[in-house]
Design a protein around this motif. Structure first.
Motif, short mmCIF file in Angstrom:
data_model
loop_
_atom_site.label_atom_id
_atom_site.label_comp_id
_atom_site.label_asym_id
_atom_site.label_seq_id
_atom_site.Cartn_x
_atom_site.Cartn_y
_atom_site.Cartn_z
N MET A 65 -45.56 1.02 48.46
CA MET A 65 -45.20 -0.32 48.95
C MET A 65 -43.98 -0.25 49.85
SD MET A 65 -45.76 -2.64 45.51
CE MET A 65 -45.31 -4.19 46.28
N LYS A 66 -42.98 0.51 49.43
CA LYS A 66 -41.77 0.63 50.23
C LYS A 66 -42.06 1.29 51.57
CE LYS A 66 -39.57 2.24 46.53
NZ LYS A 66 -38.55 2.77 45.59
N LYS A 67 -42.92 2.29 51.57
CA LYS A 67 -43.29 2.95 52.82
C LYS A 67 -44.03 2.01 53.76
CE LYS A 67 -43.50 7.71 51.08
NZ LYS A 67 -44.39 8.87 50.76
N SER A 68 -44.73 1.04 53.19
CA SER A 68 -45.47 0.08 54.01
C SER A 68 -44.58 -1.03 54.56
CB SER A 68 -46.62 -0.53 53.21
OG SER A 68 -46.13 -1.46 52.25
N GLY A 69 -43.30 -1.01 54.19
CA GLY A 69 -42.36 -2.00 54.71
C GLY A 69 -42.06 -3.14 53.77
N ILE A 70 -42.52 -3.08 52.53
CA ILE A 70 -42.25 -4.13 51.56
C ILE A 70 -40.90 -3.87 50.89
CG2 ILE A 70 -43.00 -5.22 49.42
CD1 ILE A 70 -45.87 -4.58 50.25
N GLU A 71 -40.05 -4.88 50.91
CA GLU A 71 -38.74 -4.80 50.26
C GLU A 71 -38.92 -5.17 48.79
OE1 GLU A 71 -34.25 -6.61 51.23
OE2 GLU A 71 -36.05 -7.44 52.17
N ILE A 72 -38.34 -4.37 47.88
CA ILE A 72 -38.56 -4.59 46.45
C ILE A 72 -37.23 -4.82 45.73
CG2 ILE A 72 -39.49 -3.65 44.31
CD1 ILE A 72 -41.40 -1.95 45.92
N TYR A 73 -37.15 -5.99 45.07
CA TYR A 73 -36.05 -6.28 44.13
C TYR A 73 -36.61 -6.15 42.72
CZ TYR A 73 -33.36 -8.41 47.95
OH TYR A 73 -32.67 -8.64 49.12
N PRO A 86 -52.31 -12.71 53.50
CA PRO A 86 -51.07 -12.04 53.91
C PRO A 86 -51.12 -11.76 55.42
CG PRO A 86 -52.08 -10.96 52.00
CD PRO A 86 -53.10 -11.90 52.56
N ALA A 87 -49.99 -11.90 56.08
CA ALA A 87 -49.91 -11.65 57.51
C ALA A 87 -49.93 -10.16 57.79
CB ALA A 87 -48.65 -12.27 58.09
N VAL A 88 -50.34 -9.82 58.98
CA VAL A 88 -50.27 -8.43 59.42
C VAL A 88 -48.80 -8.05 59.55
CG1 VAL A 88 -50.84 -6.83 61.28
CG2 VAL A 88 -52.48 -8.60 60.61
N ALA A 89 -48.45 -6.88 59.07
CA ALA A 89 -47.05 -6.45 59.12
C ALA A 89 -46.56 -6.35 60.55
CB ALA A 89 -46.90 -5.09 58.43
N SER A 90 -45.35 -6.89 60.79
CA SER A 90 -44.73 -6.83 62.12
C SER A 90 -43.25 -7.12 61.96
CB SER A 90 -45.37 -7.85 63.07
OG SER A 90 -45.00 -9.17 62.71
N THR A 109 -51.16 -9.19 46.67
CA THR A 109 -50.88 -10.49 47.28
C THR A 109 -50.11 -10.37 48.60
OG1 THR A 109 -48.76 -10.89 46.14
CG2 THR A 109 -50.79 -11.55 44.99
N LEU A 110 -49.55 -9.20 48.89
CA LEU A 110 -48.76 -9.00 50.09
C LEU A 110 -49.44 -8.13 51.14
CD1 LEU A 110 -45.22 -8.31 48.52
CD2 LEU A 110 -46.01 -10.44 49.56
N SER A 111 -50.39 -7.33 50.73
CA SER A 111 -50.99 -6.36 51.64
C SER A 111 -51.87 -7.02 52.70
CB SER A 111 -51.84 -5.35 50.86
OG SER A 111 -52.58 -4.54 51.75
N PRO A 112 -51.68 -6.65 53.98
CA PRO A 112 -52.55 -7.17 55.05
C PRO A 112 -54.01 -6.80 54.86
CG PRO A 112 -50.59 -6.12 55.96
CD PRO A 112 -50.62 -5.79 54.50
N LYS A 113 -54.27 -5.76 54.05
CA LYS A 113 -55.66 -5.38 53.79
C LYS A 113 -56.42 -6.49 53.05
CE LYS A 113 -54.71 -0.39 53.54
NZ LYS A 113 -54.74 0.82 52.68
#
Length: 467
Positions: free
Chosen positions: A408-416, A352-356, A337-341
């Motif tokens: 996911m973390k490497k792609s810039g997603i913050e995880i709680y 999902p928006a392109v990561a920036s 649900t978060l991946s720009p792909k």
């Protein structure tokens, strides 16, 4: 010769007069100093009050800021909040300053506090001035995936209703924030034994091992659930069926984890098992293709990113609880649900928006349990266990979960992450989080506070005082 005589009483009178003069000369500056200190204390207290009013005003102005907003509009908000928060009418706010990169809004406010004692020295007032700055969230877009364990233990251990209340509060923290409501999209990913893509997305499925891509059980559930004890219903999307009894829910639309399909096909997890590849790259297999687990309990469908908070709150209210716990399935589905792909896959409004730098992506993962793969060949059987039909396959699934968390973390997603019971796999839940500060433990009594804390932390990244 004339003689002068001085009486003792006259000498005493002269000494008293001198003392009086000296006292007056000393007392006046002393009283003036005491009076000045009182005036300065008043000025100091007024400065604290003015700082508080200015902080509230600049935060309010920052929350309403939009790109290119006219100075007059910002000043209008500032002045309204200064007045509402007790700033004196004599306070003067300078022109609001927006940094060149639109990252910060600053405000100078000045006032003069009238003196009382210092007027003796012709000092009529004490000037005070403060500066307050706040980060501007105007360029920040939030995408948050709420991944929720809805396995049967949640309802059996009375954890389900407190979770629903807590998640509803989390949604309110964003829907009620004028600065963030238009910039926030949230997905809700229920998981238990599997995850549910919903009947509106059956085009993502492929035929597998001779089985139809879309099982008949999904399209004609009454032909499978023939007993009068079953009642046909639909998810709030209007297209995903559920057959329910007084105790169980059988939802349609669940998929086999890609990792399981790869293990069945090649004996090991391959390219797509723990990736964010969209179905256009690697189609999914319906859960029913696994005859041993095809009719296992399945959760309600995933709700992709949306800014419709009324719908999101309805989703939380309508969730059901059944099934075992596949932590890896929940994590990977949250990533979908978060991946720009997946841009355009969920639909344009849910893309999902392109990561920036202007997009903040967050996953909040909650579970009350540990990995629970089905490895008994005589009963329910997960394909990931086909190489080792024992509890050892839990380690394989857990390794897949951690691989997905790391990617996911490497792609810039913050995880709680939240561990919601003493039975949960604390070590692996904590390791999935961005860091130890992003890991929480909760109980039915504290879960609402935990979600409030996480919401505040996410909001704090976008709206905060900087000076």
């Amino acid at each position: 010769m004339t003689r002068h005589f001085f009486s003792l009483s006259r000498l005493t009178d002269n000494r008293d007069g001198a003392v009086a003069i000296i006292f007056i000369l000393v007392a006046v500056p002393l009283l003036l100093a005491v009076g000045a200190s009182i005036d300065f204390i008043r000025a100091y207290n007024d400065r604290i009050d003015l700082q508080s009013a200015a902080d509230s005003a600049v935060l309010a102005a920052a929350s309403k800021y939009k790109h290119g907003m006219p100075e007059a509009n910002i000043s209008s908000t500032v002045n309204a909040f200064l007045s509402a928060n007790g700033a004196p009418e004599t306070a003067i706010a300078g022109k609001p300053e927006v940094s060149s990169d639109e990252a910060e809004l600053c405000l100078d406010v000045a006032d003069a506090v009238p003196t009382t004692f210092m007027q003796v020295a012709n000092i009529q007032s004490v000037p005070i001035s403060i500066r307050s700055c706040a980060a501007l969230p105007g360029v920040k877009q939030l995408e948050i995936a709420l991944v929720l364990d809805v396995s049967s233990s949640m309802i059996e251990e009375n954890r389900f209703a407190p979770m629903q209340t807590a998640v509803s509060g989390f949604l309110h923290a964003f829907s009620s924030n004028a600065a963030l409501v238009d910039k926030t999209k949230i997905s809700i990913v229920p998981f238990s034994s599997r995850v549910n893509i919903g009947m509106g997305n059956t085009a993502w499925l492929q035929s597998y091992n001779g089985a139809a891509a879309v099982p008949k059980r999904w399209t004609d559930p009454k032909s499978v659930y023939t007993s009068s004890s079953y009642k046909l219903g639909y998810w709030i999307d209007g297209v995903t069926p559920v057959m329910s009894t007084s105790t169980n829910y059988y939802w349609m639309g669940c998929i086999e984890p890609r990792a399981d399909v790869e293990v069945r096909d090649a004996g090991a997890i391959g390219t797509y098992g723990v990736s964010d590849a969209p179905p256009t790259t690697s189609a999914f297999v319906a859960m029913d293709a696994n005859p041993k687990s095809g009719t296992s309990f399945c959760p309600p469908p995933i709700t992709p990113l949306t800014g419709d908070f009324t719908y999101l709150k309805n989703v939380v209210t309508q969730l059901t609880s059944e099934g075992s716990t596949r932590l890896d399935a929940g994590v990977v589905a949250g990533w979908y649900t978060l991946s720009p792909k997946w841009k355009g896959v969920w639909g344009d409004k849910s893309s999902p928006a392109v990561a920036s730098d202007s997009v903040q992506k967050v996953m909040v993962f909650m579970t009350d349990g540990e990995m629970n793969t089905k490895y008994d060949p005589s009963g329910k059987f997960d394909w990931i266990c086909s190489q080792s039909p024992s509890s050892a396959c839990n380690k394989v699934a857990t390794s897949a979960m951690q691989a997905a968390c790391s990617a996911m973390k490497k792609s810039g997603i913050e995880i709680y992450t939240l561990s919601y019971s003493s039975d949960a796999d604390v070590v692996n839940i904590r390791n999935c989080a961005t860091n130890t500060a992003h890991f929480f433990t909760a109980s039915p009594a504290t879960i609402k506070t935990v979600y409030e804390t996480i919401a505040a932390a996410i909001r704090g990244d976008t709206l905060r005082l900087t000076q």
